[in-house]
Design an enzyme around this catalytic site. Sequence first.
Site, PDB file in Angstrom:
ATOM      1  N   ALA A 142       0.827  -1.205   0.000  1.00  0.00           N
ATOM      2  CA  ALA A 142       0.000   0.000   0.000  1.00  0.00           C
ATOM      3  C   ALA A 142       0.862   1.257   0.000  1.00  0.00           C
ATOM      4  O   ALA A 142       0.377   2.342  -0.293  1.00  0.00           O
ATOM      5  CB  ALA A 142      -0.902  -0.005   1.225  1.00  0.00           C
ATOM      6  N   GLY A 143       2.119   1.106   0.399  1.00  0.00           N
ATOM      7  CA  GLY A 143       3.020   2.256   0.361  1.00  0.00           C
ATOM      8  C   GLY A 143       2.857   3.222   1.523  1.00  0.00           C
ATOM      9  O   GLY A 143       3.313   4.366   1.449  1.00  0.00           O
ATOM     10  N   MET A 144       2.229   2.773   2.591  1.00  0.00           N
ATOM     11  CA  MET A 144       2.123   3.674   3.746  1.00  0.00           C
ATOM     12  C   MET A 144       3.489   3.797   4.420  1.00  0.00           C
ATOM     13  O   MET A 144       4.216   2.808   4.544  1.00  0.00           O
ATOM     14  CB  MET A 144       1.106   3.121   4.753  1.00  0.00           C
ATOM     15  CG  MET A 144      -0.307   3.161   4.233  1.00  0.00           C
ATOM     16  SD  MET A 144      -1.449   2.466   5.409  1.00  0.00           S
ATOM     17  CE  MET A 144      -0.950   0.774   5.440  1.00  0.00           C
ATOM     18  N   ARG A 200       5.659  -5.932   7.395  1.00  0.00           N
ATOM     19  CA  ARG A 200       4.646  -4.946   6.991  1.00  0.00           C
ATOM     20  C   ARG A 200       5.242  -3.594   6.614  1.00  0.00           C
ATOM     21  O   ARG A 200       4.507  -2.679   6.220  1.00  0.00           O
ATOM     22  CB  ARG A 200       3.656  -4.698   8.142  1.00  0.00           C
ATOM     23  CG  ARG A 200       2.753  -5.873   8.478  1.00  0.00           C
ATOM     24  CD  ARG A 200       1.827  -5.491   9.622  1.00  0.00           C
ATOM     25  NE  ARG A 200       0.909  -4.443   9.258  1.00  0.00           N
ATOM     26  CZ  ARG A 200      -0.350  -4.628   8.883  1.00  0.00           C
ATOM     27  NH1 ARG A 200      -0.833  -5.859   8.812  1.00  0.00           N
ATOM     28  NH2 ARG A 200      -1.128  -3.604   8.583  1.00  0.00           N
ATOM     29  N   GLY A 257       8.388  -2.837   4.732  1.00  0.00           N
ATOM     30  CA  GLY A 257       9.560  -2.819   3.846  1.00  0.00           C
ATOM     31  C   GLY A 257       9.646  -1.579   2.974  1.00  0.00           C
ATOM     32  O   GLY A 257      10.743  -1.124   2.649  1.00  0.00           O
ATOM     33  N   ILE A 258       8.505  -1.050   2.580  1.00  0.00           N
ATOM     34  CA  ILE A 258       8.550   0.162   1.747  1.00  0.00           C
ATOM     35  C   ILE A 258       9.099   1.302   2.607  1.00  0.00           C
ATOM     36  O   ILE A 258      10.019   2.015   2.207  1.00  0.00           O
ATOM     37  CB  ILE A 258       7.141   0.515   1.210  1.00  0.00           C
ATOM     38  CG1 ILE A 258       6.540  -0.672   0.438  1.00  0.00           C
ATOM     39  CG2 ILE A 258       7.190   1.786   0.372  1.00  0.00           C
ATOM     40  CD1 ILE A 258       7.247  -1.063  -0.825  1.00  0.00           C
ATOM     41  N   LYS A 271       3.882 -33.474  12.356  1.00  0.00           N
ATOM     42  CA  LYS A 271       4.224 -34.815  11.895  1.00  0.00           C
ATOM     43  C   LYS A 271       2.906 -35.465  11.499  1.00  0.00           C
ATOM     44  O   LYS A 271       2.034 -35.697  12.355  1.00  0.00           O
ATOM     45  CB  LYS A 271       4.921 -35.607  12.999  1.00  0.00           C
ATOM     46  CG  LYS A 271       5.247 -37.002  12.541  1.00  0.00           C
ATOM     47  CD  LYS A 271       6.009 -37.798  13.577  1.00  0.00           C
ATOM     48  CE  LYS A 271       6.235 -39.189  13.038  1.00  0.00           C
ATOM     49  NZ  LYS A 271       5.730 -40.229  13.920  1.00  0.00           N
ATOM     50  N   ASN A 302      11.281 -43.467  19.554  1.00  0.00           N
ATOM     51  CA  ASN A 302      10.535 -43.311  20.805  1.00  0.00           C
ATOM     52  C   ASN A 302      10.520 -44.610  21.610  1.00  0.00           C
ATOM     53  O   ASN A 302      11.110 -44.696  22.678  1.00  0.00           O
ATOM     54  CB  ASN A 302       9.111 -42.828  20.523  1.00  0.00           C
ATOM     55  CG  ASN A 302       8.338 -42.609  21.801  1.00  0.00           C
ATOM     56  OD1 ASN A 302       8.801 -41.901  22.690  1.00  0.00           O
ATOM     57  ND2 ASN A 302       7.178 -43.250  21.930  1.00  0.00           N
TER      58      ASN A 302
END
Length: 680
Positions: free
Chosen positions: A46-48, A326, A328-329, A522, A631
């Site tokens: 979003a570029g915030m 959240r 990185g920009i 598993k 086991n």
Amino acid sequence: MEETKEIIIIGGGVIGLAIAIELKRRGAEVRVISRDGQQAASYAAAGMLAPMAENITVAPMLELCLKSRWLYPEWTQKLEELSGIDTGYLPCGILAPVSERANQEELLKESNQKIWLDRDNIAFYQPGLGKSIIGGWWYPEDGQVDNRCLMRSLLQTAQALDIKIQEGVTVKAVQQKQGKIDRIITSAGEIAAEKYVLATGSWSSQLLPIPVRPVKGQMLCLRMPNQPHEPYPLQRVLFGDNIYLVPRQDGRLIIGATVEEVGWTPHNTPGGIQKLLAKAIALYPGVADWQIEQFWWGFRPGTSDELPILGVSPCENLYLATGHYRNGILLAPVTATLLGDLILEGKSDPLLAHFSWQRFSHHHNGSLTKLKRNKEMTLLNNSSPSNNGLNLSLQVHQTPSQTRVANSAIDSSNQITSEDTLTIAGRTFNSRLMTGTGKYPSIKAMQQSIIASGCEIVTVAVRRVQTKAKGHEGLAEAIDWNKIWMLPNTAGCKTAEEAIRVARLGREMAKLLGQEDNNFVKLEVIPDAKYLLPDPIGTLEAAEQLVKEGFAVLPYINADPLLAKRLEEAGCATVMPLGSPIGSGQGIKNTANIAIIIEQANIPVVVDAGIGAPSEAAQAMEMGADALLINSAIALAQNPPAMAQAMGLAAVAGRLAYLSGRIPVKQYASASSPLTGTIS
Ligand code: FAD
Ligand code: GLY
């Protein structure tokens, strides 16, 4: 093979490009290798630029984010100058409307970065908010950048600076030798460079055991109505509860985003988009009538503590810049600056210490490094004429209750150098023995055995914990889950559906024990009670679904090489072929098939079930198995802790023998003291 003095950046998202440009501007020769620009989270975002709205509370992370936000105006201005492309940087502030009044404690946090607005004031700032909104926070220094324009600007700048960009090229592997990256193997050939930077976002763990996972986010875009001579109805970012609306200057309104732990499951879904639309309409009802333009999704590079991984790596000439999750920009300029200082000037900003890869290393703060080295036993060393001068050292560290055998690895030039660790789904372990919790005569015997075995993974039957079966009542307290990685298993499940349900419960169980990022399971689908043989079809079905849901699946199977391959192709983290039926102690009855599985596998092969004695454990490891799960042979032994220790040692002995290369079997005798070919 191509040899070059360049610094190679692996990954061409915002982080890789920002670092490449920073390094080039400081005089370095740089190349970017990028598989697919369009898949980058950097396009999906979003570029915030929102350290405040994102409510970042961890102090070093807040400092990092604020630094980066502060760098943004100058950084984007420079990019715009060099590229001639507008980045859409806009310090527009972010408004965070709320439906419940902030409490007194929250209100006291008011500052010049965070201002409380009551209902009237917020309506003045942004008319048309939903009826439930009673006020909100105003973050005047947060803002936005149009991340797609930013990416175009970065690419154009890189071109203008003559940075070589190999788009559409995948780095398939990094080859390490003696603690350094020797070369990288790419889809366009092999390259040996001076230094490397890993900036592969969500895909980082595909190249190296770095605990970054994809966290999917779905987004959509509307077109805001445009009245002549009037501004668009939304001017500022609205940041609500699990929803944000980001108005771009060209009239688009970006709406995001879901936060989904679904592994690599692609696509937009009706459920995801419906949620976003419902929340967007509640926040700002006017959007209900606006035109929908586009849907998309992306994968945030998530880490378990939501902090990036920055700085040096275990390899001398490799640097890490990943896991920005959240933000990185926002964090691109500061990441580029700090990595530039580190790579070119050897200057490590003190902030970087908080984002080191070592916080995820199993040794970090863990028991292993703290063990007293009461007894160090050098079995072989450099000075021995019999080992060609190779440094073969195996150390046994013992405390009264614990024995750890430090591992050794043989690199491609046949030198035993660094630690030989086991990596499963990006998580690294020192021990190659896994144990369980069932069948012990007492909790105490179980506790002592787990410690004596040196294991770091213990499997737990989710069903038995649920039903509080004997020995499973106090499991949370009985084992130190800070040191032991839980492997929830689906024992008792007869069908794929049951196993999927129980796997999900297992994940919750691990979370309750504080292992938030534990997605291991598993997988056992066993319809037959007499031989306890797994159902191959049910196992494959369940594995496919669980992989989609983001699980690291470790399927228990009969030693069937074709099934093992299918499970690997389905995305399983390991395969676990049985040596012989569970609890039978018959040893390895199907060596030929297990050998084929080992030969074909690109994921760890864990021999599970049937091992009765340490010699059989060693046998499986000598064959090249990556690990063992034992086991019954421990729990039902007359002295479980002693047997556990023996199994731990056998796993190490077998592994070391495998790495050392046994002599071929010959039909006739060969004298131990030959008369020719000896050192005189
Ligand atoms: P990416 O952008 O994902 O780039 C990684 C690149 O590496 C890709 O191009 C990929 O093809 C390449 N690659 C991977 N493996 C290989 C390989 N083996 N060989 C060669 N190339 C490879 N952050 C903000 O700051 N503000 C926001 O508002 C914001 N909103 C977001 C909304 C969504 C929906 C999402 C998904 C993310 C958002 N983010 C936001 C987070 C931000 O997008 C990421 O943190 C950032 O883009 C990560 O950049 P990156 O360069 O590390 O990874
Ligand atoms: N930072 C916004 C997001 O990751 O969705």
